[in-house]
Design an enzyme around this catalytic site. Structure first.
Site, PDB file in Angstrom:
ATOM      1  N   LYS A   1      41.334  36.850  40.000  1.00 57.35           N
ATOM      2  CA  LYS A   1      41.394  36.934  38.540  1.00 57.35           C
ATOM      3  C   LYS A   1      42.755  36.447  38.051  1.00 57.35           C
ATOM      4  CE  LYS A   1      40.437  40.332  34.856  1.00 57.35           C
ATOM      5  NZ  LYS A   1      39.959  41.700  34.589  1.00 57.35           N
TER       6      LYS A   1
ATOM      7  N   SER B   1      35.896  42.349  31.808  1.00 58.77           N
ATOM      8  CA  SER B   1      36.653  41.136  31.626  1.00 58.77           C
ATOM      9  C   SER B   1      36.789  40.266  32.871  1.00 58.77           C
ATOM     10  CB  SER B   1      38.064  41.501  31.139  1.00 58.77           C
ATOM     11  OG  SER B   1      38.755  42.245  32.131  1.00 58.77           O
TER      12      SER B   1
ATOM     13  N   SER C   1      36.067  46.671  33.868  1.00 62.46           N
ATOM     14  CA  SER C   1      36.052  45.209  33.996  1.00 62.46           C
ATOM     15  C   SER C   1      35.664  44.639  35.348  1.00 62.46           C
ATOM     16  CB  SER C   1      37.409  44.648  33.596  1.00 62.46           C
ATOM     17  OG  SER C   1      37.464  44.571  32.196  1.00 62.46           O
TER      18      SER C   1
HETATM   19  N1  GLN Z   1      36.002  46.418  28.151  1.00 65.94           N
HETATM   20  C1  GLN Z   1      37.163  47.228  28.308  1.00 65.94           C
HETATM   21  C2  GLN Z   1      38.233  46.797  27.341  1.00 65.94           C
HETATM   22  O1  GLN Z   1      38.026  45.831  26.667  1.00 65.94           O
HETATM   23  C3  GLN Z   1      37.628  47.197  29.718  1.00 65.94           C
HETATM   24  C4  GLN Z   1      38.570  46.129  30.033  1.00 65.94           C
HETATM   25  C5  GLN Z   1      39.026  46.161  31.446  1.00 65.94           C
HETATM   26  O2  GLN Z   1      38.576  46.966  32.246  1.00 65.94           O
HETATM   27  N2  GLN Z   1      39.992  45.334  31.725  1.00 65.94           N
HETATM   28  O3  GLN Z   1      39.255  47.399  27.235  1.00 65.94           O
END
Ligand code: GLN
Length: 448
Positions: free
Chosen positions: A71, A146, A170
């Site tokens: 990532k 994400s 994410s």
């Molecule tokens: N969807 C969550 C957010 O937008 C989780 C993001 C993540 O785990 N990086 O904060």
């Protein structure tokens, strides 16, 4: 199958170089459409040749020649860690994150940096400055986020294993939507040194793979104490793939009302699979579940605001507020507002109180059972490009943020498909009980 491939490479029936070249060809063929990668490592073949030499010398490498996608918020020396933002568009890492150092030491090859929601803020993979990622298993749908590119790279067979980061879901959310396995470790099991923070009290790096073995072996390598991250635990992970015989697995009665009926009904089938494999299923109640989302987002905004102060345009790239997308800006502004003294008591302190309540509730529930099983997201992934309101987007996370708030491990295995869209099942356990999660993921995964 990752284990079989590893054996083949170790026995020199397949070279690391061939493994890399096969994936590079796949990327060439597929990634214009999928957009899982932001950057490809031009030295991957060269690095693979070195691993082949090591193998020939008889060195026993735990990840010999396996190909990893990373990532884009994790530092890999010589590659860009853009966080999929214009802010860091040209930022080339000058060092390896601890997880990367550990992967390389065990013979893994880094094939490239994957696409993601900008600064990991999102659940859909659509907020990247480099354009959205497609879901290889359901192309008109979002892949989830994400860690969208990491899950899509695995689902699209463009790498063996990927690393993602998980602050509120994410790793697990895109693993579920893309039909692959993913695990968010216990807070402190994996070093965050070299990870660009979203919210440091919630973030963990973890693996995404096409099978449970891949998840387990990657976690063994990246996990464990690191002097450079003082939140890491003195613990050496070691996993096996076992069954769930005699496990007590709980589910909460609150899940039904939160979830799409079709998702809930697949989840019940998942419970039956576990029961058939010898687990005992019990119902529990988690009355504070709904406090998770507001607590999570408030804490996230405040920590994110503080983490972004270094992107002022002097040391790294551009000033973040001047170039970032809508969602990132929303969080910075809200984070700034909530951090102000007069509002902190009203919002932030309340969020921390909620966090404690949730942590206590889930740890108490787990003290009587081995695992808590749940659906991963309450709804199916929306169509790519469909405009949805921020609050609608945040709702994807209702079942995943709990593990981050409580610091406990949580893993996802593919369960089934609804209208050809993959759906997963989630398992949560007590801190450092990743082994139980791996066993449950294995039990469900074997059904495939
Ligand atoms: N969807 C969550 C957010 O937008 C989780 C993001 C993540 O785990 N990086 O904060």
């Amino acid at each position: 199958m990752i284990k079989e491939k590893l054996e083949k490479i170790k026995n020199q029936e397949l070279s690391a170089k061939e493994n890399v070249e096969n994936f590079l060809a796949k990327i060439e063929e597929k990634d214009d459409e999928i957009n899982a990668f932001i950057e490809i490592n031009k030295k991957a073949v060269e690095e693979a040749k070195k691993v082949d030499e090591e193998i020939k010398k008889g060195r026993n490498l735990k990840l010999a020649g396996l190909v990893f996608a990373i990532k884009s918020n994790i530092n890999v020396k010589g590659l860009r860690a853009t966080c999929a933002s214009k802010t860091l568009e040209n930022y080339v890492s000058t060092y390896d994150a601890t997880v990367i150092e550990r992967l390389k030491k065990e013979g893994a090859i880094i094939i490239g940096m994957t696409n993601m929601d900008e600064f990991a803020c999102g659940s859909s993979g659509e907020t990247s400055y480099f354009g959205p990622t497609l879901n290889p298993r359901a192309k008109e749908r979002i892949p989830g986020g994400s860690s969208s590119g990491s899950a899509a790279a695995v689902a699209g067979e463009m790498c063996d294993i990927a690393l993602g980061s998980d602050t509120g879901g994410s790793i697990r959310n895109p693993a579920s939507h893309c039909g692959v396995f993913g695990l968010k470790p216990t807070y402190g099991l994996v070093s965050r040194y070299g990870l660009i923070d979203l919210a440091m009290s919630l973030d963990q790096i973890g693996p995404i793979s096409s099978d449970v073995y891949g998840v387990a072996v990657a976690l063994e390598v990246i996990g464990g104490y690191d002097v450079r991250d003082n939140t890491t635990l003195k613990y050496k992970p070691k996993y096996e793939l076992n069954g769930v015989e005699n496990y007590t697995i709980a589910y909460a009665k609150e899940f039904e009302e939160i979830c799409d009926k079709r998702i809930y009904s697949e989840f019940l089938k998942g419970l039956r699979i576990l029961e058939n494999k010898g687990a005992k299923i019990v119902e529990i109640s988690l009355p504070n579940l709904e406090k998770g989302l507001p607590a999570y987002y408030l804490i996230n905004f405040v920590e994110f605001f503080s983490a972004t102060r270094k992107f002022d345009g002097r040391r790294y790239g551009y000033r973040i507020e001047e170039v970032c997308g809508k969602e990132v800006l929303r969080r910075i502004l809200l984070g700034k507002y909530i951090s102000q003294k007069e509002y902190s008591g009203k919002y932030y302190k309340k969020a921390l109180r909620f966090r404690n309540l949730i942590r206590e509730e889930i740890l108490k529930a787990l003290s009587n059972v081995d695992l808590i099983a749940s659906p991963v997201t309450p709804k199916l992934p929306h169509k790519l490009g469909e405009e949805i309101e921020p609050l609608e987007m945040y709702k994807y996370d209702i079942l995943t943020v709990i593990a981050n708030l409580a610091g406990i491990p949580a893993g996802v295995a593919p369960l089934s498909k609804i209208n050809n869209i993959p759906v997963g099942i989630q398992f949560q356990a007590k801190p450092l009980e990743e082994q139980k999660i791996i066993n449950a993921m294995h039990a469900v995964g074997e059904e495939k």
